[in-house]
Write a protein that holds these residues in place. Sequence first.
Motif, PDB file in Angstrom:
ATOM      1  N   ALA A  19       0.381  -0.965  -0.233  1.00  0.00           N
ATOM      2  CA  ALA A  19       0.096   0.347   0.019  1.00  0.00           C
ATOM      3  C   ALA A  19       1.055   1.063  -0.025  1.00  0.00           C
ATOM      4  O   ALA A  19       0.478   2.400  -0.429  1.00  0.00           O
ATOM      5  CB  ALA A  19      -0.949   0.430   1.310  1.00  0.00           C
ATOM      6  N   ILE A  20       1.594   1.402   0.858  1.00  0.00           N
ATOM      7  CA  ILE A  20       2.235   2.414   0.760  1.00  0.00           C
ATOM      8  C   ILE A  20       2.899   3.034  -0.442  1.00  0.00           C
ATOM      9  O   ILE A  20       3.756   4.770  -0.449  1.00  0.00           O
ATOM     10  CB  ILE A  20       3.627   2.045   2.057  1.00  0.00           C
ATOM     11  N   HIS A  21       3.545   1.809  -1.281  1.00  0.00           N
ATOM     12  CA  HIS A  21       4.214   1.756  -2.430  1.00  0.00           C
ATOM     13  C   HIS A  21       3.034   2.390  -3.993  1.00  0.00           C
ATOM     14  O   HIS A  21       4.122   2.377  -4.818  1.00  0.00           O
ATOM     15  CB  HIS A  21       4.969   1.321  -2.978  1.00  0.00           C
ATOM     16  N   GLN A  22       1.886   2.939  -3.333  1.00  0.00           N
ATOM     17  CA  GLN A  22       1.139   3.085  -4.434  1.00  0.00           C
ATOM     18  C   GLN A  22       1.104   4.222  -4.373  1.00  0.00           C
ATOM     19  O   GLN A  22       1.172   4.802  -3.840  1.00  0.00           O
ATOM     20  CB  GLN A  22      -0.272   2.928  -3.706  1.00  0.00           C
ATOM     21  N   ALA A  23       0.598   5.409  -5.709  1.00  0.00           N
ATOM     22  CA  ALA A  23       0.464   6.121  -5.975  1.00  0.00           C
ATOM     23  C   ALA A  23      -0.436   8.059  -4.998  1.00  0.00           C
ATOM     24  O   ALA A  23      -0.673   6.822  -4.115  1.00  0.00           O
ATOM     25  CB  ALA A  23       0.412   6.896  -7.376  1.00  0.00           C
ATOM     26  N   GLY A  24       0.443   8.148  -4.019  1.00  0.00           N
ATOM     27  CA  GLY A  24       0.310   9.218  -3.400  1.00  0.00           C
ATOM     28  C   GLY A  24      -0.169   8.761  -2.128  1.00  0.00           C
ATOM     29  O   GLY A  24      -1.463   9.002  -0.964  1.00  0.00           O
ATOM     30  N   ALA A  25       0.002   7.635  -1.622  1.00  0.00           N
ATOM     31  CA  ALA A  25      -0.371   7.034  -0.495  1.00  0.00           C
ATOM     32  C   ALA A  25       1.233   7.534   0.901  1.00  0.00           C
ATOM     33  O   ALA A  25       1.851   7.815   0.686  1.00  0.00           O
ATOM     34  CB  ALA A  25       0.417   5.283  -0.706  1.00  0.00           C
ATOM     35  N   THR A  26       0.257   7.373   1.961  1.00  0.00           N
ATOM     36  CA  THR A  26       0.962   7.632   3.092  1.00  0.00           C
ATOM     37  C   THR A  26       1.130   6.925   4.011  1.00  0.00           C
ATOM     38  O   THR A  26       0.476   6.036   4.005  1.00  0.00           O
ATOM     39  CB  THR A  26       0.419   9.428   3.395  1.00  0.00           C
ATOM     40  N   VAL A  27       2.205   6.852   4.979  1.00  0.00           N
ATOM     41  CA  VAL A  27       1.663   6.051   5.828  1.00  0.00           C
ATOM     42  C   VAL A  27       0.495   5.805   7.206  1.00  0.00           C
ATOM     43  O   VAL A  27       0.174   4.558   7.240  1.00  0.00           O
ATOM     44  CB  VAL A  27       2.917   6.054   7.250  1.00  0.00           C
ATOM     45  N   SER A  28      -0.070   6.925   7.174  1.00  0.00           N
ATOM     46  CA  SER A  28      -1.396   7.168   7.675  1.00  0.00           C
ATOM     47  C   SER A  28      -2.589   5.918   6.922  1.00  0.00           C
ATOM     48  O   SER A  28      -2.843   5.193   7.259  1.00  0.00           O
ATOM     49  CB  SER A  28      -2.453   8.094   8.017  1.00  0.00           C
ATOM     50  N   SER A  29      -2.487   6.412   5.597  1.00  0.00           N
ATOM     51  CA  SER A  29      -3.007   5.520   4.597  1.00  0.00           C
ATOM     52  C   SER A  29      -2.602   4.132   4.003  1.00  0.00           C
ATOM     53  O   SER A  29      -3.523   3.275   4.551  1.00  0.00           O
ATOM     54  CB  SER A  29      -3.068   6.387   3.055  1.00  0.00           C
ATOM     55  N   ALA A  30      -1.708   3.966   4.075  1.00  0.00           N
ATOM     56  CA  ALA A  30      -1.061   2.753   4.621  1.00  0.00           C
ATOM     57  C   ALA A  30      -1.850   1.544   5.672  1.00  0.00           C
ATOM     58  O   ALA A  30      -1.871   0.300   5.764  1.00  0.00           O
ATOM     59  CB  ALA A  30       0.346   1.963   4.579  1.00  0.00           C
ATOM     60  N   LEU A  31      -1.322   2.458   7.162  1.00  0.00           N
ATOM     61  CA  LEU A  31      -1.660   1.693   7.657  1.00  0.00           C
ATOM     62  C   LEU A  31      -3.619   1.397   8.396  1.00  0.00           C
ATOM     63  O   LEU A  31      -4.301   0.331   8.638  1.00  0.00           O
ATOM     64  CB  LEU A  31      -1.981   2.607   8.970  1.00  0.00           C
ATOM     65  N   SER A  32      -4.626   2.481   7.130  1.00  0.00           N
ATOM     66  CA  SER A  32      -5.436   2.765   7.941  1.00  0.00           C
ATOM     67  C   SER A  32      -6.283   1.766   7.195  1.00  0.00           C
ATOM     68  O   SER A  32      -7.800   1.215   6.838  1.00  0.00           O
ATOM     69  CB  SER A  32      -6.246   4.101   7.754  1.00  0.00           C
ATOM     70  N   ALA A  33      -5.814   1.337   5.578  1.00  0.00           N
ATOM     71  CA  ALA A  33      -6.186   0.286   4.804  1.00  0.00           C
ATOM     72  C   ALA A  33      -6.386  -1.557   5.261  1.00  0.00           C
ATOM     73  O   ALA A  33      -6.513  -2.761   4.719  1.00  0.00           O
ATOM     74  CB  ALA A  33      -4.940   0.193   3.750  1.00  0.00           C
ATOM     75  N   VAL A  72      12.507   4.728   6.480  1.00  0.00           N
ATOM     76  CA  VAL A  72      11.991   4.182   4.986  1.00  0.00           C
ATOM     77  C   VAL A  72      10.982   4.286   5.255  1.00  0.00           C
ATOM     78  O   VAL A  72      10.504   3.032   4.547  1.00  0.00           O
ATOM     79  CB  VAL A  72      13.054   3.762   4.094  1.00  0.00           C
ATOM     80  N   ALA A  73      10.170   5.216   4.217  1.00  0.00           N
ATOM     81  CA  ALA A  73       8.803   4.828   4.919  1.00  0.00           C
ATOM     82  C   ALA A  73       8.353   4.280   3.072  1.00  0.00           C
ATOM     83  O   ALA A  73       7.251   2.682   2.611  1.00  0.00           O
ATOM     84  CB  ALA A  73       8.014   5.469   4.076  1.00  0.00           C
ATOM     85  N   SER A  74       9.001   4.677   2.004  1.00  0.00           N
ATOM     86  CA  SER A  74       9.236   4.004   0.957  1.00  0.00           C
ATOM     87  C   SER A  74      10.149   4.331  -0.163  1.00  0.00           C
ATOM     88  O   SER A  74      10.606   4.729   0.101  1.00  0.00           O
ATOM     89  CB  SER A  74       8.420   4.026   0.274  1.00  0.00           C
ATOM     90  N   SER A  75      10.721   3.781  -1.278  1.00  0.00           N
ATOM     91  CA  SER A  75      11.295   3.502  -2.103  1.00  0.00           C
ATOM     92  C   SER A  75      11.850   3.118  -3.258  1.00  0.00           C
ATOM     93  O   SER A  75      10.745   2.185  -3.055  1.00  0.00           O
ATOM     94  CB  SER A  75      12.911   3.335  -1.486  1.00  0.00           C
ATOM     95  N   PRO A  76      12.362   3.812  -4.752  1.00  0.00           N
ATOM     96  CA  PRO A  76      12.007   3.163  -6.088  1.00  0.00           C
ATOM     97  C   PRO A  76      12.074   1.756  -5.880  1.00  0.00           C
ATOM     98  O   PRO A  76      11.712   1.167  -6.669  1.00  0.00           O
ATOM     99  CB  PRO A  76      13.083   3.495  -7.019  1.00  0.00           C
ATOM    100  N   GLU A  77      13.474   1.502  -5.467  1.00  0.00           N
ATOM    101  CA  GLU A  77      13.706  -0.361  -4.528  1.00  0.00           C
ATOM    102  C   GLU A  77      12.630  -1.088  -4.671  1.00  0.00           C
ATOM    103  O   GLU A  77      12.721  -2.373  -4.047  1.00  0.00           O
ATOM    104  CB  GLU A  77      15.040  -0.472  -4.391  1.00  0.00           C
ATOM    105  N   GLY A  78      11.457  -0.487  -4.015  1.00  0.00           N
ATOM    106  CA  GLY A  78      10.468  -0.994  -3.075  1.00  0.00           C
ATOM    107  C   GLY A  78      11.036  -1.572  -1.753  1.00  0.00           C
ATOM    108  O   GLY A  78      10.319  -2.194  -0.846  1.00  0.00           O
ATOM    109  N   ASP A  79      11.687  -1.074  -1.175  1.00  0.00           N
ATOM    110  CA  ASP A  79      11.668  -1.516   0.286  1.00  0.00           C
ATOM    111  C   ASP A  79      11.389  -0.588   1.323  1.00  0.00           C
ATOM    112  O   ASP A  79      11.083   0.253   0.722  1.00  0.00           O
ATOM    113  CB  ASP A  79      13.216  -1.372   0.588  1.00  0.00           C
ATOM    114  N   SER A  80      10.769  -0.973   2.141  1.00  0.00           N
ATOM    115  CA  SER A  80      10.012  -0.455   3.886  1.00  0.00           C
ATOM    116  C   SER A  80      10.162  -0.718   4.762  1.00  0.00           C
ATOM    117  O   SER A  80      10.384  -1.955   4.993  1.00  0.00           O
ATOM    118  CB  SER A  80       8.766  -0.457   3.552  1.00  0.00           C
TER     119      SER A  80
END
Length: 594
Positions: A19-33, A72-80
């Motif tokens: 979820a955190i790697h989706q466009a416009g995602a935030t930490v809050s939105s990723a946890l809320s999902a 790191v919340a999100s990165s181009p490599e897909g790490d979090s």
Amino acid sequence: MVGLSFEATPDPVAASHHAIHQAGATVSSALSALQVPPLSAIPFIDSPTARPGRWAQCLAMVQDIWDAELFVASSPEGDSGLLVENAAATNDTRAKLSERLPVYLVSPPGEAAWIREARNPSCLYPTPNPSANSSRTKRTREDRDATEDQSMQEAPSATAPGTPAANGAASSSEATTDKRPRPSAQGDGKNGSVGLGLNHPVLGQAGAFAVVAKLYDATAGRELKVNTLVRVVGILQEAMPVASGNDAFAEEFAARNPEIVKRLHVVQMRGAEEWEINPATAALVANGGQQALAEARQELKAVLPGVRDMLIKYLSSALCDDTVAAEYLLMCLLSRPAQRTEGGDAIGKLSLNLVVPKEVSDSQPDFSSQLSKAIENVVNAVVPVELSIASLNARELYPKKDYTLNRLKAAPLQLAGGAVLLADETRLSNGHLAERGLRNVRALSSLAKQCTAPLDFQYYETEILVQCCPVFVSKGSKSIIPADVVVRIKPDTGLKLQKWDSYNEDLLRKMRLAMALLTEQGEFDISEGASKAVENEYVAARKSGQAKDGQATLQSWLALARCCSRSFGEAVLTPERWSHARQLEAKRAERDRR
């Protein structure tokens, strides 16, 4: 998920990383999902069924709040680093950084054994089989091979609890390549960080746990206070190994990253109420909401005379069969600071000093410890503290900041809501109190008078609110700590009561539920008839010179009458309860004259 009537995110780490790697995602939105299972389906962190990388919960007290940490919340490599211990460090400038707040939580100090035993260790929520790379991390072939080899050794399934797949590990540093044995959170702290161990307020408390909660909600973090009781639901993780070092920075870092303490990455956190600690009242609310709790209080009134009488007899058997002292103790155990005056005084609390006759204390040297066990059988928590010249001079009873370790050192006066502080002065003798001892006495006095305790930052002091019931047991004479009420215990040799340690579990459950339902709720009023009776008696006392302290005398009368009404399950002071409180005071005063 056959047989389950709820839906929940089976692999929350992988889901949050996706979820955190989706466009416009935030930490809050990723946890809320994330879909959180019901509390009844989530194991407690000290349960054998709790697994790293899976849902876990705890009901705990905030012992300390640390500095925020970056990940790191999100990165181009897909790490979090979301919901995992590895912060997923990267040099890529396109990576998105975020903050999380580490909060050190401990089990409620003095938690009663019956509460720990009632905690259901089984979990209804099944553990699915997530894929080994579900956390979207890039690992080398050697890392994967090492992980698979270890998984095969530990269990027949590649997703055995505790393996990286079950952990939702975010990088190779989270893989189980570290084969050192990990002490559990219930460890004794001997191998803990820089001598602090679990840093629990009660040394040696059986079944005590501690956990570092990682809070992602900045708003909730700003509102959080030390000593707050919280309910936390999140993802359990093991601590990462800490590199050794000899400098001051390494020492502080080790102290702030204790390996013996697990981590709980917070998805939900809220303030907890005292009724949540008691399994009986918690079950009532779980099945019928707050309305069920209100209905239970109404139903209790029908049988209250018998239950109250049983409680007084039970407590009397631990007080030399003294029913008057038992009634005062009952009122103290039910009292809570509900409001505070402009001067800081707490309204609704009742601190108590029980004076044990010298001959009783000499013949029963374990009087205080037996009383502590008797009280623990019917309340949520009891913290016994021995007060002697040596113990008062030895260590701080109040929490103090250690700037070398950058942590708040826990102390016995860090108490969760509803805990009983049982201070035993029966071994106190003549001697010299050093500066530390004097400060401890002042801290205890503040607790007895205002239900506050100092928080020592060395360069300045602040106060923390403590929702507790202070009981001071002294021998032969009054306590060195001024209490609201001083009751001299008068043994009744003619009254042969059933001893407190012979009550069966069914009777104990009834008394525990009654104690929880009768506890001070905050709302209180005085009936017109009681108001007139109070006025008449106070005017008469002023004329006769009995109310020498003026308004302070009136306030002490009303405080006791309030607690008396509460012990009868009433939130309105009536003439009958006022009369009962005054009769108790007359009996107490008669003992003082003798």
